[in-house]
Motif scaffolding. Sequence first.
Motif, PDB file in Angstrom:
ATOM      1  N   VAL A 102       0.938  -1.243   0.136  1.00  0.00           N
ATOM      2  CA  VAL A 102       0.062  -0.031  -0.028  1.00  0.00           C
ATOM      3  C   VAL A 102       0.766   1.234   0.063  1.00  0.00           C
ATOM      4  CG1 VAL A 102      -1.694   1.353   1.083  1.00  0.00           C
ATOM      5  CG2 VAL A 102      -1.811  -1.270   1.160  1.00  0.00           C
ATOM      6  N   LEU A 103       0.714   2.215  -0.919  1.00  0.00           N
ATOM      7  CA  LEU A 103       1.519   3.259  -1.045  1.00  0.00           C
ATOM      8  C   LEU A 103       0.671   4.263  -0.238  1.00  0.00           C
ATOM      9  CD1 LEU A 103       2.076   3.667  -4.725  1.00  0.00           C
ATOM     10  CD2 LEU A 103       3.526   2.873  -2.981  1.00  0.00           C
ATOM     11  N   ARG A 104      -0.788   4.688  -0.243  1.00  0.00           N
ATOM     12  CA  ARG A 104      -1.656   5.470   0.378  1.00  0.00           C
ATOM     13  C   ARG A 104      -2.994   5.119   0.498  1.00  0.00           C
ATOM     14  NH1 ARG A 104       0.019   7.652  -4.027  1.00  0.00           N
ATOM     15  NH2 ARG A 104      -1.727   8.791  -5.361  1.00  0.00           N
ATOM     16  N   ILE A 105      -3.911   5.758   1.128  1.00  0.00           N
ATOM     17  CA  ILE A 105      -5.356   5.461   1.136  1.00  0.00           C
ATOM     18  C   ILE A 105      -5.680   7.170   0.469  1.00  0.00           C
ATOM     19  CG2 ILE A 105      -7.424   5.374   2.370  1.00  0.00           C
ATOM     20  CD1 ILE A 105      -5.323   3.051   2.440  1.00  0.00           C
ATOM     21  N   ASP A 106      -6.519   6.872  -0.468  1.00  0.00           N
ATOM     22  CA  ASP A 106      -7.302   8.166  -1.204  1.00  0.00           C
ATOM     23  C   ASP A 106      -8.513   8.135  -1.170  1.00  0.00           C
ATOM     24  OD1 ASP A 106      -6.699  10.615  -2.625  1.00  0.00           O
ATOM     25  OD2 ASP A 106      -5.016   9.804  -3.967  1.00  0.00           O
ATOM     26  N   ARG A 146     -13.351   5.534  -0.485  1.00  0.00           N
ATOM     27  CA  ARG A 146     -12.030   5.525  -0.628  1.00  0.00           C
ATOM     28  C   ARG A 146     -11.240   4.580  -1.601  1.00  0.00           C
ATOM     29  NH1 ARG A 146     -12.089   9.358   2.018  1.00  0.00           N
ATOM     30  NH2 ARG A 146     -12.509   9.669   3.977  1.00  0.00           N
ATOM     31  N   ILE A 166      -7.630   2.093  -1.938  1.00  0.00           N
ATOM     32  CA  ILE A 166      -6.240   1.922  -1.401  1.00  0.00           C
ATOM     33  C   ILE A 166      -5.433   1.895  -2.754  1.00  0.00           C
ATOM     34  CG2 ILE A 166      -4.978  -0.295  -0.910  1.00  0.00           C
ATOM     35  CD1 ILE A 166      -7.177  -1.208   0.815  1.00  0.00           C
ATOM     36  N   GLU A 188       0.300   3.433 -10.743  1.00  0.00           N
ATOM     37  CA  GLU A 188      -0.408   3.301  -9.521  1.00  0.00           C
ATOM     38  C   GLU A 188      -1.824   2.477  -9.820  1.00  0.00           C
ATOM     39  OE1 GLU A 188      -1.009   6.988  -7.544  1.00  0.00           O
ATOM     40  OE2 GLU A 188       0.950   6.721  -6.745  1.00  0.00           O
ATOM     41  N   HIS A 203      -5.555   1.716  -8.050  1.00  0.00           N
ATOM     42  CA  HIS A 203      -6.535   2.249  -7.041  1.00  0.00           C
ATOM     43  C   HIS A 203      -7.627   0.988  -6.831  1.00  0.00           C
ATOM     44  CE1 HIS A 203      -5.020   6.510  -7.200  1.00  0.00           C
ATOM     45  NE2 HIS A 203      -4.362   5.536  -8.111  1.00  0.00           N
TER      46      HIS A 203
END
Length: 127
Positions: free
Chosen positions: A32-36, A56, A58, A66, A68
């Motif tokens: 996981v790079l980030r939650i957006d 949201r 991931i 990337e 998502h």
Amino acid sequence: MNDEQAVQERDSVDILFFDIGDSLYGTDASQVLRIDRSLPDDLTLPGLGLPHRGHRAIVFDTPEGEGHLKVDAVHAVRAIPLNSLRRMPPTAGAAPYAVGVCLEEARAVLLIDLVETARTQGNQGRH
């Protein structure tokens, strides 16, 4: 860090727990790079269920950029002992993204590989 902490860290994996629809899933947090915030073209996978809201996403890295994955909620990252994880047996006939299971709060949680979810959907989702 003392020796006992080092052994525990080496003998565990950080799992990120999240919901899609009514189901709880987990994934290796190192993916996981980030939650957006999600966007309409973010990845959904019918095999995992459809999100109720899907506000949201991931965000994870793929060879194409990337990926998502649209989710309903992100709960926590927990260090799970390796001896509590079970690989998905090849004879189970599970989808390629289903890599194993673990117990979380007395529930069996399907562990998924995020990159494989993107491959399964033909690399859909924003890049």
